[in-house]
Motif scaffolding. Structure first.
Motif, short mmCIF file in Angstrom:
data_model
loop_
_atom_site.label_atom_id
_atom_site.label_comp_id
_atom_site.label_asym_id
_atom_site.label_seq_id
_atom_site.Cartn_x
_atom_site.Cartn_y
_atom_site.Cartn_z
N PRO A 1 0.91 -1.16 -0.04
CA PRO A 1 0.14 0.04 0.09
C PRO A 1 0.88 1.24 -0.01
N GLU A 2 0.31 2.30 -0.31
CA GLU A 2 0.99 3.61 -0.01
C GLU A 2 1.64 3.90 1.15
N TYR A 3 2.40 4.58 1.51
CA TYR A 3 3.03 4.77 2.79
C TYR A 3 4.13 6.00 2.63
N GLY A 4 4.21 6.64 4.17
CA GLY A 4 4.94 7.55 4.10
C GLY A 4 6.25 7.20 5.03
N VAL A 5 7.21 8.03 4.87
CA VAL A 5 8.20 7.47 5.71
C VAL A 5 8.87 8.72 6.55
N SER A 6 9.09 8.35 7.92
CA SER A 6 9.88 9.04 8.87
C SER A 6 11.07 8.62 9.28
N SER A 7 12.01 9.61 9.44
CA SER A 7 13.42 8.91 9.70
C SER A 7 13.94 9.81 10.81
N ALA A 8 15.00 9.25 11.38
CA ALA A 8 15.99 10.08 12.41
C ALA A 8 17.27 9.56 12.43
N VAL A 9 18.19 10.47 12.66
CA VAL A 9 19.52 10.01 13.25
C VAL A 9 19.48 10.04 14.65
N VAL A 10 19.69 8.60 15.36
CA VAL A 10 19.31 8.70 16.80
C VAL A 10 20.38 7.67 17.43
N GLU A 11 20.56 8.29 18.35
CA GLU A 11 21.52 7.16 19.35
C GLU A 11 20.24 6.16 20.23
N ASP A 12 20.63 5.02 20.34
CA ASP A 12 19.73 4.16 21.00
C ASP A 12 19.10 4.42 22.15
N SER A 13 19.52 5.31 22.89
CA SER A 13 18.81 5.81 24.33
C SER A 13 17.71 6.77 23.92
N GLU A 14 17.78 7.39 22.73
CA GLU A 14 16.79 8.27 22.20
C GLU A 14 15.78 7.88 21.44
N LEU A 15 15.81 6.38 21.10
CA LEU A 15 14.95 6.05 20.17
C LEU A 15 13.40 5.94 20.48
N ALA A 16 13.10 5.49 21.56
CA ALA A 16 11.63 5.64 22.24
C ALA A 16 11.03 7.25 21.66
N ASP A 17 11.82 8.27 22.00
CA ASP A 17 11.40 9.45 22.01
C ASP A 17 11.13 9.79 20.56
N LYS A 18 12.30 9.47 19.62
CA LYS A 18 11.93 9.85 18.36
C LYS A 18 10.72 8.95 17.85
N ILE A 19 10.48 7.77 18.19
CA ILE A 19 9.30 7.02 17.72
C ILE A 19 8.03 7.84 18.11
N LEU A 20 7.99 8.36 19.39
CA LEU A 20 6.71 8.94 19.89
C LEU A 20 6.82 10.27 19.12
N ASN A 21 7.70 10.84 18.90
CA ASN A 21 7.61 12.31 17.93
C ASN A 21 7.17 12.07 16.58
N ALA A 22 7.55 10.91 15.86
CA ALA A 22 7.18 10.64 14.66
C ALA A 22 5.69 10.17 14.64
N ALA A 23 5.21 9.69 15.49
CA ALA A 23 3.77 9.11 15.70
C ALA A 23 2.88 10.67 15.85
N ALA A 24 3.38 11.47 16.67
CA ALA A 24 2.84 12.75 16.92
C ALA A 24 2.88 13.54 15.63
N GLU A 25 3.94 13.81 15.05
CA GLU A 25 4.09 14.67 13.73
C GLU A 25 3.20 14.08 12.75
N THR A 26 2.86 12.71 12.55
CA THR A 26 2.24 12.03 11.60
C THR A 26 0.91 11.66 11.91
N ASP A 27 0.50 12.24 12.98
CA ASP A 27 -0.80 11.99 13.69
C ASP A 27 -1.19 10.58 13.56
N CYS A 28 -0.27 9.55 14.14
CA CYS A 28 -0.75 8.15 14.17
C CYS A 28 -1.49 7.80 15.41
#
Length: 152
Positions: free
Chosen positions: A87-114
């Motif tokens: 299916p069609e999809y969008g891509v969110s990405s980040a350059v991230v240290e492992d300790s920041e991964l959860a925050d980046k996932i949460l930010n991506a979900a918020a930014e894309t209104d998931c």
């Protein structure tokens, strides 16, 4: 479910998760967003590889960005797992240290209104969770929506 964020990496567990998430998204008619990341070291190595190829081949490559590198990985990953029927999809990405991964996932979900996140969790001892944290645990506790986790 209106929009789902699927966290993808190159492991077999992530392949299975993506395949299952795609089926659920198709069944619900939801939109699909994929999130992946590179560490700063991986990003630097990828850029160096492109620069070396440019010098060796005499070709010109545009300056690589983290988003370009991750998007190329995600496109190949989706093609490998789902094929032409993706299916069609969008891509969110980040350059991230492992300790920041959860925050980046949460930010991506918020930014894309998931409103739903799919991710792979790691089996850890209770002591390991306390001492080192846990990406899946942090996402579950801090996301205002549904979270589907498959264990690695």
């Amino acid at each position: 479910m209106e929009r789902a964020l699927v966290v993808v990496d190159e492991t077999d567990s992530h392949r299975e998760l993506l395949a299952e998430a795609v089926e659920i998204v198709r069944g619900t008619g939801a939109d699909l967003e994929l999130f992946s990341w590179v560490t700063p070291d991986e990003f630097e190595a990828d850029v160096e590889t492109l620069e070396a190829a440019e010098q060796a081949e005499g070709a010109t490559y545009s300056t690589a960005s983290a988003n370009d590198i991750v998007t190329n990985f995600v496109d190949e990953f989706v093609d490998d797992v789902v094929g032409d029927d993706a299916p069609e999809y969008g891509v969110s990405s980040a350059v991230v240290e492992d300790s920041e991964l959860a925050d980046k996932i949460l930010n991506a979900a918020a930014e894309t209104d998931c409103d739903h996140i799919f991710l792979v969790g790691r089996r850890r001892s209770p002591t390991g969770k306390v001492l080192f944290g846990n990406v899946a645990q942090k996402v579950i506790l801090n996301f205002d929506g549904r979270v589907t986790i498959t264990m690695d």
